[in-house]
Design a protein around this motif. Structure first.
Motif, PDB file in Angstrom:
ATOM      1  N   ALA A 156      -0.300 -10.176  45.114  1.00 44.11           N
ATOM      2  CA  ALA A 156      -0.730  -9.402  43.946  1.00 44.11           C
ATOM      3  C   ALA A 156       0.405  -9.273  42.936  1.00 44.11           C
ATOM      4  CB  ALA A 156      -1.212  -8.020  44.388  1.00 44.11           C
ATOM      5  N   SER A 157       1.619  -9.015  43.422  1.00 45.00           N
ATOM      6  CA  SER A 157       2.778  -8.893  42.536  1.00 45.00           C
ATOM      7  C   SER A 157       3.106 -10.213  41.861  1.00 45.00           C
ATOM      8  CB  SER A 157       3.984  -8.394  43.337  1.00 45.00           C
ATOM      9  OG  SER A 157       5.127  -8.281  42.520  1.00 45.00           O
ATOM     10  N   LEU A 158       3.032 -11.306  42.603  1.00 45.31           N
ATOM     11  CA  LEU A 158       3.316 -12.619  42.027  1.00 45.31           C
ATOM     12  C   LEU A 158       2.297 -12.972  40.946  1.00 45.31           C
ATOM     13  CD1 LEU A 158       4.270 -14.646  45.236  1.00 45.31           C
ATOM     14  CD2 LEU A 158       5.810 -13.955  43.391  1.00 45.31           C
ATOM     15  N   ASN A 159       1.046 -12.642  41.171  1.00 44.79           N
ATOM     16  CA  ASN A 159       0.015 -12.927  40.169  1.00 44.79           C
ATOM     17  C   ASN A 159       0.284 -12.163  38.873  1.00 44.79           C
ATOM     18  OD1 ASN A 159      -1.452 -14.752  41.712  1.00 44.79           O
ATOM     19  ND2 ASN A 159      -2.782 -13.181  42.588  1.00 44.79           N
ATOM     20  N   ILE A 160       0.734 -10.925  39.000  1.00 47.31           N
ATOM     21  CA  ILE A 160       1.071 -10.134  37.818  1.00 47.31           C
ATOM     22  C   ILE A 160       2.234 -10.773  37.069  1.00 47.31           C
ATOM     23  CG2 ILE A 160       2.055  -7.941  37.048  1.00 47.31           C
ATOM     24  CD1 ILE A 160       0.456  -6.598  39.322  1.00 47.31           C
ATOM     25  N   GLU A 161       3.244 -11.212  37.816  1.00 48.96           N
ATOM     26  CA  GLU A 161       4.414 -11.827  37.185  1.00 48.96           C
ATOM     27  C   GLU A 161       4.047 -13.145  36.512  1.00 48.96           C
ATOM     28  OE1 GLU A 161       8.093 -12.248  35.694  1.00 48.96           O
ATOM     29  OE2 GLU A 161       7.279 -10.465  36.675  1.00 48.96           O
ATOM     30  N   LYS A 162       3.170 -13.918  37.130  1.00 50.59           N
ATOM     31  CA  LYS A 162       2.758 -15.177  36.510  1.00 50.59           C
ATOM     32  C   LYS A 162       2.014 -14.931  35.196  1.00 50.59           C
ATOM     33  CE  LYS A 162       2.699 -18.199  40.573  1.00 50.59           C
ATOM     34  NZ  LYS A 162       3.356 -19.418  40.087  1.00 50.59           N
ATOM     35  N   ILE A 221      10.372 -12.707  41.785  1.00 50.53           N
ATOM     36  CA  ILE A 221      10.613 -11.539  42.624  1.00 50.53           C
ATOM     37  C   ILE A 221       9.304 -10.758  42.711  1.00 50.53           C
ATOM     38  CG2 ILE A 221      11.853  -9.362  42.878  1.00 50.53           C
ATOM     39  CD1 ILE A 221      14.199 -10.641  41.440  1.00 50.53           C
ATOM     40  N   ALA A 222       8.855 -10.523  43.935  1.00 50.53           N
ATOM     41  CA  ALA A 222       7.632  -9.752  44.154  1.00 50.53           C
ATOM     42  C   ALA A 222       8.002  -8.371  44.683  1.00 50.53           C
ATOM     43  CB  ALA A 222       6.726 -10.469  45.149  1.00 50.53           C
ATOM     44  N   PHE A 223       7.354  -7.356  44.137  1.00 50.01           N
ATOM     45  CA  PHE A 223       7.627  -5.977  44.543  1.00 50.01           C
ATOM     46  C   PHE A 223       6.401  -5.376  45.214  1.00 50.01           C
ATOM     47  CE2 PHE A 223       7.351  -1.398  43.272  1.00 50.01           C
ATOM     48  CZ  PHE A 223       8.358  -0.926  44.110  1.00 50.01           C
ATOM     49  N   VAL A 224       6.629  -4.819  46.419  1.00 54.17           N
ATOM     50  CA  VAL A 224       5.569  -4.124  47.151  1.00 54.17           C
ATOM     51  C   VAL A 224       5.992  -2.665  47.280  1.00 54.17           C
ATOM     52  CG1 VAL A 224       4.191  -4.023  49.258  1.00 54.17           C
ATOM     53  CG2 VAL A 224       5.037  -6.237  48.439  1.00 54.17           C
ATOM     54  N   ASP A 251      12.640  -6.237  35.883  1.00 50.86           N
ATOM     55  CA  ASP A 251      12.908  -7.187  34.795  1.00 50.86           C
ATOM     56  C   ASP A 251      12.791  -8.638  35.251  1.00 50.86           C
ATOM     57  OD1 ASP A 251      15.158  -7.501  36.302  1.00 50.86           O
ATOM     58  OD2 ASP A 251      16.570  -6.825  34.770  1.00 50.86           O
ATOM     59  N   GLY A 252      12.365  -8.834  36.508  1.00 55.96           N
ATOM     60  CA  GLY A 252      12.150 -10.198  36.979  1.00 55.96           C
ATOM     61  C   GLY A 252      13.413 -10.955  37.282  1.00 55.96           C
TER      62      GLY A 252
END
Length: 254
Positions: A156-162, A221-224, A251-252
């Motif tokens: 979910a975090s990676l999808n947001i970052e993409k 960077i993925a944040f949980v 800030d990625g």
């Protein structure tokens, strides 16, 4: 992050590190390799010794492989020797003794572009040894509830970052196929800093280029957040997690 941006960041990192005195190094006509420890790490003798021992082995391994490559094909060194750099940077200190470290590698072997890698270390300064995140959860079995929840949070975090990077999500599932709900297959993890002193706001997972996206996308960077982890926390986990992720941490690049 595009190819030009990624290359520029790598070059800037290498140039900045070049101004510092390495904590371990080798330089000859074939190879230049350096290892850097940040000041917080060097302030802990046991941690510094652990990182430096690992860094020196990494230097020796790359030097040996570079020497072998030159003997096999001298043309690979037409443009000069190969360069390697490893940096150990403190990401957070939680509960006074859980130290999260990001280990960043840079490699230039005169291929199409330089490469980079990232890994992490979780150090318990009280026990003076490396540990895993297992003590923070009631269970961390492969394909168990904890790891499945973490995997879902990571994706979910990676999808947001993409989306932030305007990356087409087509094919994202293929990039994520190696992110298994297993402690050794989910990614390199650190304890994220928190707005509450001494606490961690959750877990951050660090991925080098090619791990969850193409090279031109750069690192991810993925944040949980710890709230997602709350149902699975052990008493020790409940103790160390709390607060929110600081705004300047999102800030990625950390």
């Amino acid at each position: 992050m595009g190819f030009i941006g990624a290359a520029a960041c790598l070059a800037l990192s290498a140039a900045f590190a070049a101004e510092l005195k390495p904590d371990a190094a080798i330089k000859n006509r074939n190879v230049e390799a350096n290892v850097f420890l940040d000041d917080k790490i060097k302030a802990d003798p046991a941690l510094a010794a652990d990182c430096l021992a690992e860094g020196k082995k990494w230097i020796d391994k790359n030097a040996a492989e570079t020497n072998a490559s030159r003997k096999q094909d001298p043309q690979l060194f037409h443009d000069g020797g190969w360069s390697f750099e490893r940096k150990y940077d403190t990401r957070s200190v939680v509960d006074g003794h859980y130290v999260s470290i990001v280990r960043s590698d840079y490699m230039d072997t005169h291929a199409a572009h330089p490469n980079s890698d990232v890994n992490t270390i979780l150090w318990d300064s009280a026990q003076k040894k490396r540990i895993s995140i297992r003590p923070f959860f009631t269970e961390t079995a492969d394909n168990g509830p904890t790891m499945k929840a973490i995997q879902s949070g990571v994706i979910a975090s990676l999808n947001i970052e993409k989306k932030k990077r305007d990356i087409d999500e087509t094919g994202a599932a293929d990039w994520y196929k190696d992110l298994e709900p297993k402690l050794l297959k989910i990614g390199a993890v650190t304890l994220a800093p928190s707005t509450v002193s001494g606490k961690s706001s959750g877990l951050t997972f660090h991925y080098p280029p090619y791990a969850v996206g193409s090279y031109v996308e750069g690192e991810y960077i993925a944040f949980v957040p710890w709230e997602t982890l709350k149902p699975y926390l052990s008493p020790e986990g409940t103790k160390i997690f709390g607060g929110a992720r600081p705004k300047d941490d999102d800030d990625g690049t950390r």
